[in-house]
Design a protein around this motif. Sequence first.
Motif, short mmCIF file in Angstrom:
data_model
loop_
_atom_site.label_atom_id
_atom_site.label_comp_id
_atom_site.label_asym_id
_atom_site.label_seq_id
_atom_site.Cartn_x
_atom_site.Cartn_y
_atom_site.Cartn_z
N PRO A 104 0.83 -1.21 0.00
CA PRO A 104 0.00 0.00 0.00
C PRO A 104 0.87 1.26 0.00
O PRO A 104 1.85 1.34 0.74
N LEU A 105 0.50 2.23 -0.82
CA LEU A 105 1.24 3.49 -0.87
C LEU A 105 0.36 4.67 -0.46
O LEU A 105 0.75 5.83 -0.61
N GLN A 106 -0.85 4.37 0.02
CA GLN A 106 -1.79 5.42 0.38
C GLN A 106 -1.30 6.29 1.53
O GLN A 106 -0.52 5.85 2.36
N ASN A 107 -1.82 7.50 1.58
CA ASN A 107 -1.72 8.28 2.80
C ASN A 107 -2.52 7.57 3.88
O ASN A 107 -3.49 6.87 3.59
N GLY A 108 -2.14 7.75 5.12
CA GLY A 108 -2.86 7.10 6.21
C GLY A 108 -1.92 6.19 6.98
O GLY A 108 -0.89 5.75 6.47
N ALA A 109 -2.31 5.89 8.23
CA ALA A 109 -1.45 5.08 9.10
C ALA A 109 -2.03 3.69 9.37
O ALA A 109 -1.38 2.89 10.05
N SER A 110 -3.20 3.39 8.84
CA SER A 110 -3.85 2.12 9.17
C SER A 110 -3.95 1.16 7.99
O SER A 110 -4.60 0.13 8.09
N ASN A 111 -3.30 1.48 6.86
CA ASN A 111 -3.44 0.65 5.67
C ASN A 111 -2.92 -0.77 5.86
O ASN A 111 -3.53 -1.74 5.41
N VAL A 112 -1.78 -0.89 6.53
CA VAL A 112 -1.22 -2.21 6.78
C VAL A 112 -2.13 -3.02 7.70
O VAL A 112 -2.35 -4.21 7.48
N GLU A 113 -2.67 -2.36 8.71
CA GLU A 113 -3.59 -3.03 9.62
C GLU A 113 -4.79 -3.59 8.87
O GLU A 113 -5.24 -4.71 9.12
N VAL A 114 -5.31 -2.80 7.94
CA VAL A 114 -6.47 -3.24 7.15
C VAL A 114 -6.11 -4.45 6.30
O VAL A 114 -6.85 -5.44 6.25
N LEU A 115 -4.97 -4.39 5.61
CA LEU A 115 -4.55 -5.51 4.77
C LEU A 115 -4.29 -6.76 5.61
O LEU A 115 -4.63 -7.88 5.20
N ASN A 116 -3.69 -6.59 6.78
CA ASN A 116 -3.42 -7.73 7.66
C ASN A 116 -4.69 -8.44 8.08
O ASN A 116 -4.66 -9.64 8.40
N SER A 117 -5.79 -7.72 8.10
CA SER A 117 -7.06 -8.32 8.51
C SER A 117 -7.70 -9.14 7.39
O SER A 117 -8.66 -9.88 7.63
N VAL A 118 -7.15 -9.03 6.18
CA VAL A 118 -7.75 -9.71 5.02
C VAL A 118 -6.84 -10.80 4.46
O VAL A 118 -7.30 -11.88 4.10
N ILE A 146 6.23 6.19 7.85
CA ILE A 146 4.80 6.32 7.55
C ILE A 146 4.15 7.36 8.45
O ILE A 146 3.38 8.22 7.99
N TRP A 147 4.47 7.33 9.74
CA TRP A 147 3.86 8.27 10.67
C TRP A 147 4.39 9.70 10.49
O TRP A 147 3.68 10.65 10.76
N GLN A 148 5.61 9.84 10.03
CA GLN A 148 6.12 11.18 9.73
C GLN A 148 5.30 11.81 8.61
O GLN A 148 4.91 12.98 8.69
N LYS A 149 5.03 11.03 7.57
CA LYS A 149 4.22 11.56 6.48
C LYS A 149 2.77 11.73 6.94
O LYS A 149 2.11 12.71 6.58
N PHE A 150 2.27 10.77 7.72
CA PHE A 150 0.90 10.83 8.20
C PHE A 150 0.67 12.09 9.04
O PHE A 150 -0.37 12.76 8.91
N LEU A 151 1.62 12.42 9.88
CA LEU A 151 1.52 13.64 10.69
C LEU A 151 1.41 14.87 9.79
O LEU A 151 0.58 15.75 10.02
N PHE A 152 2.23 14.91 8.75
CA PHE A 152 2.22 16.03 7.82
C PHE A 152 0.87 16.13 7.09
O PHE A 152 0.23 17.18 7.08
N ILE A 153 0.44 15.03 6.49
CA ILE A 153 -0.75 15.07 5.64
C ILE A 153 -2.03 15.26 6.46
O ILE A 153 -2.97 15.92 6.04
N THR A 154 -2.07 14.70 7.68
CA THR A 154 -3.22 14.87 8.54
C THR A 154 -3.33 16.31 9.02
O THR A 154 -4.43 16.85 9.18
N THR A 155 -2.20 16.94 9.23
CA THR A 155 -2.18 18.32 9.70
C THR A 155 -2.70 19.29 8.64
O THR A 155 -3.47 20.21 8.96
#
Length: 307
Positions: free
Chosen positions: A100-114, A183-192
Amino acid sequence: MHILIYGAGGVGGFFGGKLALAGNKVTMIARGEHLKAIQENGLQVKSITGDFKATPYLATDDLSKIETPDLVIFGVKSYQIESAVKDILQYCDENTLYLPLQNGASNVEVLNSVVPKSQVLAGLCRMISFIEAPGVISNPDIAPAILFGEQDNSKTGRLEKIVSVFTDAGINAAVPDNIQVAIWQKFLFITTISAIGGLTRVPIGVMREQPYIKELMRKTAQEVFEVAKAKGIILSEKTIENMFEAISKQAHETTASTQRDIMAGKPSELENFNGYIVKEGKRLGVPTPVNEMIYELLLPQEQQARK
């Protein structure tokens, strides 16, 4: 390597085009007029790193036509990733890797559930790009780059192979020491910047010049920082300072994709950005009043957009 690009928009189209141009077997999932243009004329990319035109092995919206991929790169929005992976599951196998290359911090969690966790890589990209016209991708700012890695940050042979495929295609790709921190460095930026941009409806150059808005961004970022810390993801104490430095370097008229979606009345990644921080904050006992205010102010419009 057979690479499936699920979502041939600004991100998927650019990287998929680069990979196809280098001779890789690339299948692109697209739709509508954009798909038709790719099928008829190939994919045209206008980029600050150099324009090019590429023809994928297959461009389709019919999933039954795809062959089993070695690697799936998701170019859809973060709120679409669960349905996307479920759509293609029957066409993949135990050797398929998912990136996954999306913005966001939960993409891996979502994929792991599937799918099995062992088949999921963590990743992000840095770029500004979008569909300029059917069959045409524009990358007017920020030279594209991919960072990715194993979820446990181990260095593996399969990572080396993918890095080689990417770099051979002229893609700036690297495996950082800690992909979660990246991932969280970018997530902090894009969420802000995204939802505040949706509220103010002005580009980043205007927001950064307004003291009140700049302070609001600082408070938003600090809450994201504290949630990351509570999750065991330790960001540098200079992360927020670095964020503002990055903001200062953006072109004056820059807007985030989520901001553009909000302003256009389209479904956005609000839930995956500020909404995620609010929910994780409550779960972990971390106060997030600024993110909650932003989220709740935009939620009625988001709900309307999804009707």
